[in-house]
Design a protein around this motif. Structure first.
Motif, PDB file in Angstrom:
ATOM      1  N   LEU A 163       0.809  -1.226   0.000  1.00 24.08           N
ATOM      2  CA  LEU A 163       0.000   0.000   0.000  1.00 24.08           C
ATOM      3  C   LEU A 163       0.838   1.271   0.000  1.00 24.08           C
ATOM      4  N   LYS A 164       0.284   2.288  -0.609  1.00 25.16           N
ATOM      5  CA  LYS A 164       0.801   3.642  -0.450  1.00 25.16           C
ATOM      6  C   LYS A 164      -0.227   4.487   0.299  1.00 25.16           C
ATOM      7  N   PHE A 165       0.246   5.475   1.001  1.00 31.88           N
ATOM      8  CA  PHE A 165      -0.673   6.444   1.583  1.00 31.88           C
ATOM      9  C   PHE A 165      -1.363   7.195   0.451  1.00 31.88           C
ATOM     10  N   THR A 166      -2.638   7.487   0.654  1.00 28.15           N
ATOM     11  CA  THR A 166      -3.368   8.279  -0.338  1.00 28.15           C
ATOM     12  C   THR A 166      -4.033   9.447   0.367  1.00 28.15           C
ATOM     13  N   ALA A 167      -4.314  10.484  -0.398  1.00 28.06           N
ATOM     14  CA  ALA A 167      -5.125  11.568   0.154  1.00 28.06           C
ATOM     15  C   ALA A 167      -6.520  11.020   0.424  1.00 28.06           C
ATOM     16  N   PRO A 168      -7.175  11.493   1.482  1.00 27.02           N
ATOM     17  CA  PRO A 168      -8.504  10.984   1.807  1.00 27.02           C
ATOM     18  C   PRO A 168      -9.462  11.169   0.639  1.00 27.02           C
ATOM     19  N   ASP A 169     -10.227  10.143   0.334  1.00 34.26           N
ATOM     20  CA  ASP A 169     -11.168  10.186  -0.778  1.00 34.26           C
ATOM     21  C   ASP A 169     -12.431   9.448  -0.334  1.00 34.26           C
ATOM     22  N   VAL A 170     -13.531  10.160  -0.319  1.00 38.95           N
ATOM     23  CA  VAL A 170     -14.755   9.573   0.236  1.00 38.95           C
ATOM     24  C   VAL A 170     -15.180   8.333  -0.536  1.00 38.95           C
ATOM     25  N   GLU A 171     -15.040   8.366  -1.834  1.00 38.37           N
ATOM     26  CA  GLU A 171     -15.479   7.199  -2.616  1.00 38.37           C
ATOM     27  C   GLU A 171     -14.675   5.968  -2.247  1.00 38.37           C
ATOM     28  N   GLU A 172     -13.393   6.178  -2.110  1.00 42.24           N
ATOM     29  CA  GLU A 172     -12.534   5.046  -1.761  1.00 42.24           C
ATOM     30  C   GLU A 172     -12.915   4.489  -0.390  1.00 42.24           C
ATOM     31  N   LEU A 173     -13.176   5.395   0.550  1.00 42.55           N
ATOM     32  CA  LEU A 173     -13.550   4.945   1.898  1.00 42.55           C
ATOM     33  C   LEU A 173     -14.928   4.284   1.888  1.00 42.55           C
TER      34      LEU A 173
END
Lengths: 351, 351, 351, 351
Positions: free
Chosen positions: D57-67
């Motif tokens: 995994l890489k860190f990602t910017a928060p994304d509501v769809e992904e969550l």
């Protein structure tokens, strides 16, 4: 496959409790017995509260019949003990994984000189397989008796091997500057191992000659195909677990294509490409001992500072894990045809 | 003699508070000012409660007049600061003892390459005396500007000097494996210096090149009378104070009379026979960093393991004391004709 | 005044080496003898390298004549030893400062119950002066035998005294939650004091009853003028030096004028206004143990969280200094009419 | 059952890396995303080398769809963050386990007073289930939003619950003296969290009022059926992981049959007889924090010193595990109908 029946001889030390910790998460093994003369009758979970809820076992006095009924016996004893007890177990077909120094040296006079006593079982020493899977995996698979490497020798050999096998460095003038957490000195009530004697302080010890020196030189000599000369200075760290070895060697040909920083990095990556427990870090990394705490992993980094003639290798392991009990389980997995990773997959506790 | 009026520039770091601690017990000095832009107006005893009852001083913003009214000004600042402020003080006749790296290197391009900025005052660099009393005592006595040695350079030079001055070792292939307590990294809120990142762990850093390397090589080259090549790998210890350097060198002539263990021991003892702060331990000793905690002492041990070709030196100092503030006071004592021991006589805190 | 001739009985423990460290900086005292049966003939600087260059003394077997030739004898021994040896010294006019528990309790049956042996010298126990200068300064000045307070009792009594003397708190239901560095357990090779057993861990011990409990209750009872009931739980810290006591008591009258946060602060400041070694911190402070490391200082803070009924006192000392050897020297200074600060003026080593 | 898809919001702190460590050994969960604005694009194994080989995994910017595409989202964020992001996830049917303080307090004005800001989502606070399985197991099983208890509150509530539920102690005058390893302060580059500021030292903090106080009192009040008054003093230990709480309470009726040492022991054993992660130690035990390092276990001991009126409870947890990430996983296991032990079965790393 049916569950492997295991016993541990000498279970009150740190390698004993580490075997118990790791084996509690190994589905393929059941610990049937753990011996200690001094603590016979004491539940292991009383001596080691971390194991409450994990083991109902009590320490028992050593009993050959009990041990011989197992598939594998781990010796987590001071040197000299395994030599006396292993022959009968071997004769009765039990596999033995010795975490002590008893069968590590092939040259018996050298063993006797460094350990100050007569070797009790030279014929088994010749037969024992040195349990460094990265070198002897095939022999381990077929072995009945494994001599598990010492903690310093594991960290130091894994760091030098790619350079020696490729013939890139001089075989004399090797330097291994290593430091260990205090658990490496064992669970003995000695004044100079007290918390108040060691916290917030640091020192070398045995700089004039440490018992791991001949073991390391034996292994490096095999890798190089010629005897090597190593200066090895161990140090005692104000921490519990971990070994950090900083290795120095002189490049044979600093101008060679294989001696560039990039080529050295590549050499290390290729050497360990298929090793499950050796992790070559990216160029420029400085591995921390905590990154391997509790695991069977050795993390390595190779550098050539200022492109001069000296190559530097950084090597970290957990002295109780890859340096002792976890490597013993890796050996067991290989001997019994299990997945080499089994029971050894948890990442380090960090922070 | 009247009391020396002293000021400290940049007093909120660890070398600043260590200067205050040591000077509080020095009868010949009075600290008149301690500067900090960020903490201007804060009592020093509020930032450092250990000094409650010892100092009524408050931090002040740097003021040239205030500094120029002193006999001596200590710079306990990051590199770059002293270069800017020292020239005017020197011009006004103030003596300056700089604990930073600004005036340690004689070769300005080397300084600029390692510190990544233009040197602000090359002419003073040429004039500055390198404040290692064991080498430059006479020049220190007459100096107006002292460049105090770095912590690693102090421990490493004192360990190699007897061997290099006597021409006993090869000048290339020198190895300095050193480890420092975390106070060496200063009092800055960086994530990788957190307690939770460093306790119970150990790692190398800057193995590819540390700023102290050219300073060490400069000093060793002077001692040898010829340039030397050193590999220097620093490590970060999970402790607060102390540097331990483990030094390795190849004997030029292992069969020479001067190369026996006894001769090496004698060489060290003679070299430092009249030095008040260098203690050559008995043969076979392993000095502990805690044995010098809070003191200006460097403890040394020299060995020739297995009578092979490599000589090993163990050297310990307190990085904040002999490696910084106490050595600065030793320099001050010499500069002002005081007893060199004054204010520096307390034994280490042990345990 | 001529120099005081001093001897130390039982010098191989931590309070012994701490006496030597502190006395090396005390101009008014010369240590003539330091005894140890086990180390007789060993130079003290060999056992404690931090003292190299400070003492030429060797440990000697205890000899009454040698001790009787001194002005003062410090006992840095396990309990039971001073009881046997002190009477003859007292009879011969020597002053004795006992750092052990032998003469701390006035009630002999209580002593015998907690220490599990018959008291060897009840008549001297009655005569001994409890060496807490903040309470007994006048009696100390005229005493021939001092019973130095224990480490926990020092920190806890100094914290409760202002509240009990002023009658501000209930005398039952007192809580002393305290924690000590590992040096408090002494320099003995016990398994549970090993570095590897204590680093990165924390635990209570003797929660069911610690030998310092009756000593603390004796002192608090005197201050209150009535018996008190205290619950005392000690803990073992992963550090070397320092005691931190967190004290809890119920205010008798939470609405009283003397029970406000400001009044409590003022009460503490007045109680200790003329005490050279008790430092009442500003309101809201949290004293750190490191701020008193190596010193004779006790730092205190008093709070009334949320203005509820419970008052909290924080008290820190160095267990080996104000909790043992430095306080012993403070007693000696008072007994011999010296400046009470002499030899005890250095600030703490911080960081 | 199919594998649970999980995400972690705010993964660069210590509870984030602890979630990753524990979930790597949980067969029923796959971590699909881990967010960090600051480290977006960085592989988690680069920031945390202990995870090399365990996560790609890489860190990602928060994304509501992904969550929102996950089954469960863990918030390992500072307070205030979850309040803003949770509502939409809840609305979209995602289960949320919040490790922060955002939803722990039912009383919104209390939350706002202690955290100094307006609560962003009071309606969800009312709906959130407090994730202490030993109290709320049934509600957790049916919850969509879990407010994970704080570290101190977990250790302290588990210690007091048996006494309060049984009505054995006074509900005012409760004392919780607790100490935490430095990892509890988080992974932020603050000066006062530096290694050099904390090693070999100990101090209280926030004695005048800590944000965990209202959370603890809320929980204890529920157990008692009436409001309680607690004095809570936290301390900072020179170690990385672990909380030790020493609890004091006054027995309502010291002469009652239920107030004997044996009855108290029995009360604790019965209360937690079926709890998989609460271990009542044998009478007289002193649990060590290291015995629970890396685990979800709380070890307890109860005592009545000298049979007086005060009962003492010792309670240890790992602040990052049972005090945060492991308890979060225990909650997840309950919510998703998994074996409550899954992924949480490894014994502590000892030594």
């Amino acid at each position: 496959m049916s569950v492997i029946k295991a016993a541990i001889v000498g279970g009150t030390g740190y390698t004993g409790v580490e075997l118990l910790r790791l084996l509690s998460g190994h589905n393929g093994v059941e610990v049937r017995a753990i011996t200690s003369r001094a603590e016979s009758g004491t539940p292991v979970a009383e001596l080691f509260p971390s194991l409450r809820g994990h083991y109902d076992l009590k320490f028992t006095a050593p009993d050959v019949e009990e041990l011989a009924a197992c598939d594998v016996v781990f010796f987590a004893t001071p040197h000299g003990v395994a030599q006396a007890q292993v022959p009968e177990l071997i004769a009765r077909g039990v596999r033995v994984i010795d975490l002590s120094a008893d069968f590590r040296l092939q040259d018996i006079p050298t063993w006797e000189a460094w350990y100050g006593q007569q070797h009790g079982c030279p014929e088994l020493a010749a037969e024992a397989v040195y349990g460094l899977p990265e070198v002897n995996r095939t022999q381990i698979a077929g072995a009945q008796l494994i001599a598990c490497p010492g903690c310093y020798p594991t960290a130091i050999q894994l760091g030098f091997l790619p350079l020696l096998e490729a013939g890139l460095i001089e075989t004399s003038g090797l330097i291994a500057n290593a430091a260990s957490g205090a658990s490496g000195a064992g669970r003995q009530g000695k004044t100079d191992l007290l918390f108040a004697e060691n916290n917030d302080s640091f020192r070398a010890y045995a700089a004039g000659g440490h018992r791991h020196l001949p073991e390391i030189e034996q292994g490096l000599g095999r890798a190089a195909g010629t005897p090597v000369a190593l200066t090895f200075v161990p140090h005692l760290l104000p921490m519990v677990r971990g070994i950090h070895a900083t290795l120095y060697a002189k490049l044979k040909d600093p101008a060679a294509a294989g001696a560039t920083q990039a080529a050295l990095q590549s050499q290390f990556e290729q050497r360990y490409a298929s090793e499950p427990f050796v992790d070559v870090m990216p160029a420029g990394s400085h591995p921390q001992t905590r990154s391997v705490k509790g695991t069977n992993v050795c993390r390595l980094s190779v550098m050539r500072p200022q492109d001069r003639d000296t190559v530097v290798v950084l090597s970290v392991i957990d002295n109780l894990a890859k340096g002792a009990s976890a490597q013993a389980i890796q050996n067991m997995n290989i001997m019994f045809g299990l997945n080499e990773n089994q029971g050894l997959e948890s990442p380090a506790l960090l922070p």
